[in-house]
Design an enzyme around this catalytic site. Structure first.
Site, short mmCIF file in Angstrom:
data_model
loop_
_atom_site.label_atom_id
_atom_site.label_comp_id
_atom_site.label_asym_id
_atom_site.label_seq_id
_atom_site.Cartn_x
_atom_site.Cartn_y
_atom_site.Cartn_z
N LYS A 181 2.30 -3.81 8.86
CA LYS A 181 3.38 -2.81 8.86
C LYS A 181 4.67 -3.55 9.15
CE LYS A 181 4.82 1.46 11.17
NZ LYS A 181 4.42 2.46 12.20
N LEU A 238 0.82 -1.21 0.00
CA LEU A 238 0.00 0.00 0.00
C LEU A 238 0.85 1.26 0.00
CD1 LEU A 238 -2.69 -1.03 2.66
CD2 LEU A 238 -2.96 -0.98 0.16
N ASP A 250 4.56 11.99 15.28
CA ASP A 250 4.49 12.00 13.82
C ASP A 250 3.06 12.23 13.37
OD1 ASP A 250 5.29 11.89 11.19
OD2 ASP A 250 5.43 9.71 11.14
N GLY A 270 7.45 4.02 3.69
CA GLY A 270 7.99 5.22 4.31
C GLY A 270 9.47 5.03 4.56
N GLY A 271 10.03 5.91 5.37
CA GLY A 271 11.45 5.86 5.64
C GLY A 271 11.85 4.72 6.56
N MET A 272 10.88 4.16 7.30
CA MET A 272 11.21 3.13 8.28
C MET A 272 10.45 1.83 8.11
SD MET A 272 11.65 5.38 11.72
CE MET A 272 10.61 6.80 11.44
N ALA A 273 9.32 1.88 7.39
CA ALA A 273 8.49 0.68 7.28
C ALA A 273 7.72 0.67 5.97
CB ALA A 273 7.52 0.62 8.46
N GLU A 274 7.27 -0.53 5.63
CA GLU A 274 6.39 -0.74 4.48
C GLU A 274 5.02 -1.12 5.02
OE1 GLU A 274 8.95 -2.95 1.16
OE2 GLU A 274 9.07 -3.93 3.15
#
Length: 161
Positions: free
Chosen positions: A50, A24, A156, A27-31
């Site tokens: 996540k 979907l 965030d 990001g910088g830390m997770a899919e």
């Protein structure tokens, strides 16, 4: 006596309990993936998975932060906060299994509106901010089982989140 394994509880092996359907977002830390939770008898439910990016999965301080997020999120129960159902490890990375909310993230809605020259009405913007504040208030005032503040601070708050 040891607790029964996940396989004994569900009738399926833990690695088969969740299936990724499609990505979907990243990001910088997770899919983030649309997934399926598979239960006894083949029953399926849409979920969001996540997953820590593989490059970060070997960073022990990041993994601990991710697991802390899971612990805190599992203590929250509010209509404006996505529910976290499970946390796990698969191969060399960690993942959260969360409630799937069908729709678009706010960042994409705002971008599309901007592209066509549409501005969100003030009333709608106020409604969205009010609902975000309700969820944040729940998280920020949540107490643990001993009535101590969890001291959650969401760092965030943004349209995609």
């Amino acid at each position: 006596m040891e607790p029964p394994s996940s396989q004994e509880n569900t009738g399926i092996a833990p690695e088969q309990r969740y299936r990724i359907v499609r990505k979907l977002d990243v990001g910088g830390m997770a899919e983030i993936f649309l997934g399926k939770s598979v239960s006894l008898g083949g029953l399926e439910k849409d979920v969001t998975i996540k997953r820590i990016l593989p490059a970060l999965a070997s960073n022990s301080s990041f993994v601990e932060m991710f697991l802390d997020e899971a612990r805190l999120c599992m203590a929250l129960n509010h209509a404006n906060i996505v529910q976290v159902f499970d946390v796990g490890r698969s191969r060399d990375t960690y993942f959260l299994v969360m409630e799937y909310v069908d729709g678009h993230n706010l960042r994409r809605v705002i971008q599309k509106a901007s592209e066509v020259g549409y501005r969100l009405p003030v009333g709608l913007a106020c409604y969205l901010v009010t609902e975000v504040c309700k969820g944040l208030t729940h998280a920020h005032t949540r107490l643990d089982a001993d009535d101590r503040p969890l001291e959650i601070v969401h760092r965030d708050v943004s349209p995609p989140n």
